[in-house]
Design a protein around this motif. Structure first.
Motif, PDB file in Angstrom:
ATOM      1  N   THR A 169       0.993  -1.474  -0.130  1.00 28.70           N
ATOM      2  CA  THR A 169       0.349   0.354  -0.022  1.00 28.70           C
ATOM      3  C   THR A 169       1.174   1.159   0.284  1.00 28.70           C
ATOM      4  OG1 THR A 169      -1.496  -1.317   1.195  1.00 28.70           O
ATOM      5  CG2 THR A 169      -1.689   0.923   1.272  1.00 28.70           C
ATOM      6  N   LEU A 170       1.843   1.232   0.610  1.00 33.41           N
ATOM      7  CA  LEU A 170       2.586   2.249   0.905  1.00 33.41           C
ATOM      8  C   LEU A 170       3.784   2.640  -0.049  1.00 33.41           C
ATOM      9  CD1 LEU A 170       3.960   2.703   4.617  1.00 33.41           C
ATOM     10  CD2 LEU A 170       2.353   4.044   3.268  1.00 33.41           C
ATOM     11  N   LEU A 180       2.740   4.295  13.392  1.00 29.62           N
ATOM     12  CA  LEU A 180       3.354   3.436  12.835  1.00 29.62           C
ATOM     13  C   LEU A 180       3.318   4.003  10.836  1.00 29.62           C
ATOM     14  CD1 LEU A 180       3.103  -0.607  13.843  1.00 29.62           C
ATOM     15  CD2 LEU A 180       2.684   0.461  11.094  1.00 29.62           C
ATOM     16  N   LEU A 181       2.347   4.097  11.552  1.00 37.04           N
ATOM     17  CA  LEU A 181       2.365   4.028   9.146  1.00 37.04           C
ATOM     18  C   LEU A 181       3.347   5.426   9.198  1.00 37.04           C
ATOM     19  CD1 LEU A 181      -1.183   4.187   9.094  1.00 37.04           C
ATOM     20  CD2 LEU A 181      -0.108   2.545   7.906  1.00 37.04           C
ATOM     21  N   LYS A 182       3.392   6.533   9.520  1.00 39.49           N
ATOM     22  CA  LYS A 182       3.808   8.030   9.387  1.00 39.49           C
ATOM     23  C   LYS A 182       5.238   7.188   9.508  1.00 39.49           C
ATOM     24  CE  LYS A 182       4.579  10.050  14.129  1.00 39.49           C
ATOM     25  NZ  LYS A 182       5.390   9.486  14.158  1.00 39.49           N
ATOM     26  N   VAL A 183       5.770   6.933  10.517  1.00 42.83           N
ATOM     27  CA  VAL A 183       7.165   6.038  10.762  1.00 42.83           C
ATOM     28  C   VAL A 183       7.808   5.279   9.694  1.00 42.83           C
ATOM     29  CG1 VAL A 183       7.354   4.097  12.692  1.00 42.83           C
ATOM     30  CG2 VAL A 183       9.322   6.174  11.984  1.00 42.83           C
ATOM     31  N   PHE A 184       6.552   4.749   9.055  1.00 51.94           N
ATOM     32  CA  PHE A 184       7.127   3.403   7.717  1.00 51.94           C
ATOM     33  C   PHE A 184       7.391   4.288   6.660  1.00 51.94           C
ATOM     34  CE2 PHE A 184       5.773  -0.736   5.794  1.00 51.94           C
ATOM     35  CZ  PHE A 184       6.650  -0.558   4.931  1.00 51.94           C
ATOM     36  N   ASN A 185       6.211   5.611   5.951  1.00 48.98           N
ATOM     37  CA  ASN A 185       6.675   6.346   5.295  1.00 48.98           C
ATOM     38  C   ASN A 185       7.152   7.089   4.751  1.00 48.98           C
ATOM     39  OD1 ASN A 185       4.509   7.427   2.543  1.00 48.98           O
ATOM     40  ND2 ASN A 185       4.968   9.181   4.282  1.00 48.98           N
ATOM     41  N   SER A 195       1.814  10.844  -0.606  1.00 46.88           N
ATOM     42  CA  SER A 195       2.579  10.701  -0.149  1.00 46.88           C
ATOM     43  C   SER A 195       2.825  11.738   1.810  1.00 46.88           C
ATOM     44  CB  SER A 195       4.071  10.316  -0.602  1.00 46.88           C
ATOM     45  OG  SER A 195       4.474   9.779   0.761  1.00 46.88           O
ATOM     46  N   ALA A 196       3.388  12.915   0.424  1.00 46.31           N
ATOM     47  CA  ALA A 196       2.881  13.973   1.616  1.00 46.31           C
ATOM     48  C   ALA A 196       1.502  13.815   2.662  1.00 46.31           C
ATOM     49  CB  ALA A 196       3.073  15.261   1.489  1.00 46.31           C
TER      50      ALA A 196
END
Length: 443
Positions: free
Chosen positions: A146-147, A297-302, A158-159
């Protein structure tokens, strides 16, 4: 050649920097932080560690403003040091970002299993004695895909995702933090230290750099600033990210210690959630905390995915690794080959489970210290004004100190043979990648 899209503004750089730093350690590792240092030791260590990084953030702000280049540390060191130094600086920083991605892909399973315990079933195999479950791997692969797709289709998407998840985390932190303070008591904070004050601070301080790695990721997206973005505004993003992270980490430690006697949550699964749930006496706050953890979790991954892909792309453009990684999508203006490769490596690494990734993560922290040291040394070699030169020296010493702590046997938390093995494998892979590179058209 198609260039990268220019879509980012200051708020986007702030959420990229802060979002790349703060993951889910505050949820899953709180008992470790408190057992190492106690409330006072842990809070003081995160405050000292964050403040110590301000000179590094200052230097990065200056360098990004002077040289807005997706190569980041590679570009800064290339200006004053030999080509080999530039390559190895970039290769080490690539590990610092790339290893975070599979770590978060694995962590999504742990967070989901706390809500749905049935997900801890269907064991596939064991790595270092720990089980790897089918549901965890499936969730990690789905998140990675997904990312990767989100980043493939454009930096603006993404931003926007990064902005929503970052500010969503901060809002939810305000909610569960207020609830924890209201239900807790100052009596819960005692004892302030887990050991003597000095040892308590040191035990936490040596792990702090890992939880602050990412503020410099703004450099990797610096070429994607909006056409009207003032170059001087690049200076603010790293410092804003570090300052916000200091407040967040110290705040969440304080809330947990205030909410419940900190020794009572030692060994608990997700101690932050357990402490605040006990203080509030209701399950709703756990749902808020887990929602915050998911966004984090999602933001640090992205954020780390963005940094890793841009750095790989920029190194290829300079001829430091194979030129195929420098391809830019003609429509979406994204480094699509680098995105596909980092996505594929992340998916593959997520099959190894969290235990094996621990060793590589420790090396990633060492790698970040090396990159910070080299960037600050490069700025010093550029002969800036007096105060800036002093801050460059201070930043380089901070980076060097972090490396020394990891390889010195007398320091708690130093490398074992497994971390040295992981470092050796990464360096060998780097040598092979560099040999396969094509001569650059221009550096």
């Amino acid at each position: 050649m198609t260039g990268l899209a220019r879509r980012l503004r200051l708020v986007d750089y702030f959420t990229l920097g802060f979002g790349s730093m703060v993951g889910v350690g505050w949820l899953v590792l709180m008992d470790d932080w408190l057992s190492r240092g106690g409330p006072a030791g842990a809070t003081l260590a995160f405050a000292i560690g964050g403040v110590a990084l301000l000179p590094v953030g200052y230097v990065y702000g200056r360098l990004i403003s002077l040289r807005p280049d997706a190569a980041g540390e590679v570009a800064y060191t290339a200006a004053v040091f030999p080509r080999a130094a530039s390559y190895w600086t970039g290769w080490m920083m690539l590990l610092a970002y790339a290893i975070v991605c599979p770590w978060e892909a694995v962590a999504i399973g742990r967070v989901a299993a706390f809500i749905f315990p049935a997900l801890d079933s269907g064991e596939l195999y064991r790595v270092a004695g720990s089980p790897v479950y089918m549901a965890h791997v499936t969730l990690g692969l789905a998140l990675t895909a997904t990312l990767a797709l989100l980043n493939y289709r454009g930096i603006r998407q993404s931003a926007t995702f990064q902005n929503v998840t970052t500010f969503g985390l901060l809002l939810l932190f305000a909610v569960f933090g207020a609830a924890g303070v209201a239900g807790g008591s100052a009596r819960n904070i005692a004892p302030l230290w887990s050991h003597t004050p000095g040892v308590s601070v040191l035990l936490v301080l040596q792990i702090v750099p890992y939880f602050f790695t990412g503020f410099e990721s703004t450099a990797k997206a610096s070429e994607e600033a909006h056409a009207e973005f003032p170059a001087r505004h690049h200076f603010y993003a790293p410092l804003m990210a570090i300052a916000a992270a200091i407040v967040f980490y110290c705040g969440v430690i304080g809330v947990v210690a205030w909410a419940q006697p900190w020794k009572s949550v030692a060994g608990a699964n997700f101690p932050t959630a357990v402490a605040i749930e006990r203080a509030v006496g209701s399950r709703w706050v756990v749902n808020v905390i887990l929602a915050a953890a998911l966004l984090s979790l999602l933001k640090v991954f992205n954020g780390n995915f963005v940094a890793a892909t841009r750095l790989l792309f920029a190194m290829a453009r300079r001829g430091l690794v194979h030129g195929a990684f420098a391809a830019v999508h003609p429509r979406f203006q994204t480094p699509f080959t680098a995105i596909v490769v980092i996505g594929g490596v992340t998916a593959l690494a997520s099959f190894f489970g969290s235990q094996l990734l621990v060793f590589i993560t420790e090396v990633g922290s060492f790698a970040a210290g090396f990159g910070w040291m080299m960037a600050c040394a490069a700025y010093y070699a550029m002969r800036p004004a007096g105060m800036d030169r002093a801050l460059a020296v201070a930043g380089a010493l901070v980076g060097a100190s972090l490396m020394i702590m990891k390889i010195t046997p007398a320091v708690p938390g130093h490398f074992t043979r497994w971390e040295f093995l992981a470092l050796g494998v990464w360096l060998a892979l780097g040598a092979a990648m560099h040999r396969g590179a094509e001569p650059p058209e221009a550096a």
